[in-house]
Write an enzyme that holds these catalytic residues in place. Structure first.
Site, short mmCIF file in Angstrom:
data_model
loop_
_atom_site.label_atom_id
_atom_site.label_comp_id
_atom_site.label_asym_id
_atom_site.label_seq_id
_atom_site.Cartn_x
_atom_site.Cartn_y
_atom_site.Cartn_z
N HIS A 347 -2.61 4.87 -7.14
CA HIS A 347 -2.57 4.17 -5.85
C HIS A 347 -3.97 3.72 -5.45
O HIS A 347 -4.17 2.55 -5.06
CB HIS A 347 -1.98 5.11 -4.78
CG HIS A 347 -2.17 4.62 -3.38
ND1 HIS A 347 -1.21 3.89 -2.72
CD2 HIS A 347 -3.22 4.78 -2.52
CE1 HIS A 347 -1.66 3.60 -1.51
NE2 HIS A 347 -2.87 4.13 -1.37
N GLU A 348 -4.96 4.62 -5.53
CA GLU A 348 -6.32 4.28 -5.12
C GLU A 348 -6.91 3.17 -6.01
O GLU A 348 -7.58 2.26 -5.51
CB GLU A 348 -7.22 5.52 -5.17
CG GLU A 348 -6.84 6.61 -4.18
CD GLU A 348 -6.93 6.14 -2.75
OE1 GLU A 348 -7.78 5.27 -2.45
OE2 GLU A 348 -6.13 6.61 -1.92
#
Length: 487
Positions: A347-348
């Protein structure tokens, strides 16, 4: 009998400016108080796990998170009321002069002068600098003394609130890991480091404005851009280690998997660190930083189930770091499994791959340039200074504070809301990117674990959520992941 509009028109320009600033400040506070009241009502009335959450949250955790968020909301109400009253009567809190400075150049926010707070502090600064041999012509020196006194006042008046938040609320709900000694050492260290950055940067900014001529706003903007990029670059390597211990992630399966995932999306990873966040709080986090081909990933030890000190029994007779921190063994493990950590990183890294970081920097710099340009237009208006008690002098630092914080306050509120909406959009896109990496199932379970570990309350008032949440509510994120998870 004169109508209100006629009375308003008869007021001097400086009085209208001052009253407008004061009224808008209280209007924002009342709006925030209204939203907080709606959300507290949700906390008070939602006492049972909603049916849609039955599969992801047990009743015990739900009740703990409800009580935690209720305590935080009540605390926020009283601390916010104090700040507003203090700011109206004398002086309030520190903030940043623009969006660029959000991470690096905090200037003054609000010292409204019903009791003469700003001019009193400015005159006191002049007396102190005068005794040191610097006359009125040394405006930058007086500005730095003013800034030092203001930050000191803010730190002292904010200390009781910080102590209560840390040692009552966070302690009560099991998050605080600090001792009183560690807290004060940390606070003093933060104040000193802040001054070491704030004062030189502010002096250079004021000097650039003084000598920059008609186009000083361009040079000031370029200066703040350079400073912000430098501070972002050096923060994790030189500033953050002053407060927390950073260690390289040990060789092993997790590190290999992180490097493999980074390589698969062409992320130029150079190092992976674990930070000992557990010595101050059991909240968890992860982030990456760096420019060009020098990217680093930082994982909080509280995020890693296999590394968190909170999951380990303290060795017999071990006192820790001179008893500066407390070891609180929990009944249940905290953190995520390796697969879930990879999903969170997916996600990051999605934020990087999708250009969210660059887009945020561009928006920030456009806003910064606009603000400096408007500052150049308005700085010559003596009525702005007179509105805040400066009839004979127009110090540049005071002008920055008045224009950036007070005059731009309506614009700042609108911009903040727009950025919140954009942030939620980016979060959904980053979740979708993690899904494309095949991490939907693990991200789904990681979000549930992180919400549970941090006692996030999954039910929110829709207006409060729309105005405040930079991340979508948990249920919305899980719903977006559910289809891919089922596939």
């Amino acid at each position: 009998m004169a109508l209100p509009g006629e009375l308003w028109a008869e007021l001097p320009a400086e009085k209208r400016i001052f009253c407008s600033v004061l009224l808008f400040s209280w209007a924002v506070y009342l709006w925030e108080a209204f939203l907080a009241h709606r959300q507290r009502r949700v906390y008070r009335t939602t006492t049972h796990v909603p049916w849609e959450l039955g599969q992801i949250m047990d009743s015990e955790t739900f009740e703990k998170s409800r009580l935690y968020q209720l305590d935080k909301s009540t605390f926020s109400f009283w601390s916010g009321l104090y700040s507003e009253v203090e700011g109206t009567g004398m002086q309030a809190r520190l903030s940043q002069c623009n969006q660029v400075a959000e991470s690096c150049i905090p200037l003054l926010e609000m010292m409204i002068l019903l009791c003469g707070g700003i001019p009193f502090l400015w005159n006191l600064s002049g007396q102190i600098s005068g005794r040191a041999g610097f006359g009125a012509e040394y405006e930058i020196v007086q500005s730095l003394v003013f800034l030092l006194l203001a930050t000191l006042f803010s730190a002292v008046t904010g200390l009781p609130w910080s102590l209560y938040n840390t040692f009552v609320i966070e302690e009560k709900h099991g998050f605080n890991q600090q001792t009183l000694g560690f807290f004060f050492k940390d606070a003093i260290k933060k104040f000193i480091v802040t001054q070491c950055i704030l004062l030189p940067v502010t002096s250079l900014l004021l000097y650039i404005i003084k000598i920059g001529g008609d186009y000083f706003f361009i040079y000031a903007w370029l200066f703040t851009l350079v400073v912000s990029l430098v501070l972002v670059t050096i923060y994790a390597d030189y500033i953050a280690p002053l407060f927390d211990k950073f260690i390289p992630l040990p060789e092993g399966e997790l590190k290999q998997q992180i490097e493999t995932m980074a390589k698969s999306i062409d992320f130029p990873l150079t190092k992976v660190y674990v930070v000992e966040g557990s010595k101050r709080s059991s909240h968890s986090n992860a982030y990456f930083y760096g420019f060009f081909k020098n990217k680093r990933i930082v994982l909080f030890d509280t995020l890693l189930e296999d590394y968190s000190a909170l999951n380990k029994e303290p060795a017999e007779g071990e006192d820790g770091e001179n008893e500066e921190t407390k070891s609180k063994t929990k009944n249940k493990k905290q953190g995520c499994k390796n697969e879930e950590v990879l999903a969170v990183l997916g996600h990051e890294l999605g934020h990087w791959k999708l250009g969210h970081t660059v887009k945020n920097i561009i928006i920030s710099q456009m806003n910064s340039f606009l603000c400096f340009f408007l500052f150049a237009v308005l700085i010559g208006q003596k009525e702005l200074f007179a509105a805040f008690g400066f009839y004979d002098t127009q110090p540049t630092l005071i002008g920055l504070m008045i224009i950036f914080q007070f005059i731009f306050s309506p614009y700042n509120e609108v911009l903040s809301f727009c950025l919140t909406v954009l942030s939620r959009r980016f979060e959904f896109q980053a979740d979708a990117f993690a899904k494309e990496l095949g991490k939907a199932k693990d991200l789904y379970s990681a979000l549930i674990k992180l919400n549970k570990d941090n006692l996030g309350f999954p039910v929110s008032d829709w207006i409060f959520s729309m105005w405040h949440y930079s991340h979508p509510p948990l249920l919305e994120r899980l719903q977006a992941l559910k289809e891919a998870k089922q596939e």
